[in-house]
Design a protein around this motif. Structure first.
Motif, PDB file in Angstrom:
ATOM      1  N   THR A 149     -14.469  -9.221   9.994  1.00  0.00           N
ATOM      2  CA  THR A 149     -14.721  -9.312  11.433  1.00  0.00           C
ATOM      3  C   THR A 149     -15.669 -10.471  11.710  1.00  0.00           C
ATOM      4  OG1 THR A 149     -16.450  -7.630  11.143  1.00  0.00           O
ATOM      5  CG2 THR A 149     -14.311  -6.869  11.955  1.00  0.00           C
ATOM      6  N   HIS A 150     -15.773 -10.827  12.977  1.00  0.00           N
ATOM      7  CA  HIS A 150     -16.633 -11.936  13.362  1.00  0.00           C
ATOM      8  C   HIS A 150     -18.098 -11.510  13.376  1.00  0.00           C
ATOM      9  CE1 HIS A 150     -12.906 -13.628  15.653  1.00  0.00           C
ATOM     10  NE2 HIS A 150     -12.816 -13.786  14.350  1.00  0.00           N
ATOM     11  N   GLU A 151     -18.986 -12.484  13.361  1.00  0.00           N
ATOM     12  CA  GLU A 151     -20.423 -12.208  13.265  1.00  0.00           C
ATOM     13  C   GLU A 151     -20.935 -11.390  14.438  1.00  0.00           C
ATOM     14  OE1 GLU A 151     -24.640 -14.653  12.692  1.00  0.00           O
ATOM     15  OE2 GLU A 151     -22.729 -15.715  12.763  1.00  0.00           O
TER      16      GLU A 151
END
Length: 360
Positions: A275-277
């Protein structure tokens, strides 16, 4: 040696401080201000009231308190303004400015009172006492703000000398300059020692919102990111996914709870890496995980979750082979309703064959 240990600690803290970016440093000073402001506020109120009691010494010097009564009471007006401003404005910079302003108003009221005294020889003692206020206000300030305030204090003394004509100005300045340095150094050290407290508190706060098994967030995170049933700091489309490990009870029954724990750890770490930060991966309960996907519409979220499902299905490094079911829904602005929608989507995925992604 304890001194050497403390010196090494200070060096490490200073390196930590220097490594902060502007955002982290601003949060650090906001935390420091919030932590000490009640103490500083109460101390300043006490300082105002204490400065008014100097009318007693004024009486002893002048034989009357009337000439200095208004100057001494003027600090109450500054206190009233302080209460009003700090009640309506909570920004750190404003609070710190008002703290210093109130302290300097006490100084100005004192200088005004000195003007009406026949004997001004004791001004040096009064100015020394004023440093206690600047020491106190420095608890909520940056060291450079404390230093600036001390410089302003010196200027106030020099300017007031043009009409108060202190007979011992050289002594006053000789005392004030080392005190100014001492106050600055003291608060530079205080800042570093508070940084140690700040980091410890950050670790504790992170531990409270982190699931110890999977090392992703736990449900306590929702208390931090949701207010009035809405996600905070949302600037674009948001999608929510909820996934469940298929037949997880069977994994525990056939392979043992240790393998079940390894499976949970595996999927938690896989989700965190995939997943993204700025997304949130939350262990919602048991083998259920909620993923809040920021700046992501439903179609993109569905595609990402489908790819994730396929990766899990074909993975060869899992503790045991397993599959997942996923529900996806658009965040509507109503978090409770959105969770109900995504839970319904997951229920539909599990009841129509599992190992699939369903969008509601």
């Amino acid at each position: 040696m304890r001194i050497l240990t403390n010196a090494r600690t200070l060096i490490d803290l200073y390196k930590d401080y220097r490594s902060m970016d502007d955002e982290d440093r601003a949060d650090f000073y906001k935390s420091k201000c919030d932590y000490y402001q009640n103490y500083v506020g109460i101390s300043l109120v006490a300082g105002v009231l204490a400065s008014i009691t100097y009318i007693v010494s004024d009486y002893l010097l002048n034989g009357s308190f009337l000439p200095t009564l208004i100057p001494r009471l003027s600090a109450l007006l500054a206190l009233a303004i302080f209460f009003i401003i700090t009640h309506f404005f909570k920004k750190r910079e404003i609070v710190v400015f008002m703290d210093f302003l109130l302290a300097h108003c006490i100084v100005l009221a004192t200088i005004w009172a000195i003007y009406h005294l026949d004997d001004r020889i004791h001004a040096s003692e009064g100015f020394i006492i004023m440093n206690v206020m600047f020491m106190t206000v420095g608890f909520v300030a940056r060291p450079r703000e404390t230093l600036l305030s001390s410089v302003v204090f010196i200027l106030e003394i020099l300017i007031s000398n043009t009409f108060n004509h202190y007979s011992n100005l050289d002594i006053i300045l000789a005392l004030q300059l080392p005190l100014m340095v001492a106050v600055f150094v003291s608060h530079a050290l205080l800042m570093l020692f508070y940084l140690d407290h700040y980091r410890t508190r950050q670790e504790l706060e992170l531990a409270m919102i982190t699931d110890p098994l999977t090392q992703v967030y736990n449900r306590h995170l929702l208390e931090k990111i949701i207010t009035k049933n809405a996600l905070k700091d949302i600037a674009g489309p948001v999608a929510i996914a909820m996934l469940d490990i298929d037949h997880f009870k069977q994994v525990n029954d056939e392979h043992g709870h240790y393998t079940g724990d390894l499976t949970l750890l595996y999927i938690g770490q896989k989700l965190a890496k995939g997943t993204h930060e700025d997304d949130y991966v939350i262990r919602y309960g048991g083998e259920e995980f909620v993923i809040i996907l920021k700046n992501c519409d439903v179609n993109n979220a569905c595609a990402r979750m489908e790819q994730f499902r396929r990766d899990i299905e074909s993975a060869t490094d899992t503790p045991v082979p397993f599959t997942i079911s996923v529900g996806v829904s658009r965040y509507t602005g109503d978090f409770s309703k959105s969770i109900q929608n995504v839970d319904h989507a997951l229920y539909k995925a599990k009841n129509t064959g599992r190992n699939k992604v369903v969008v509601v």
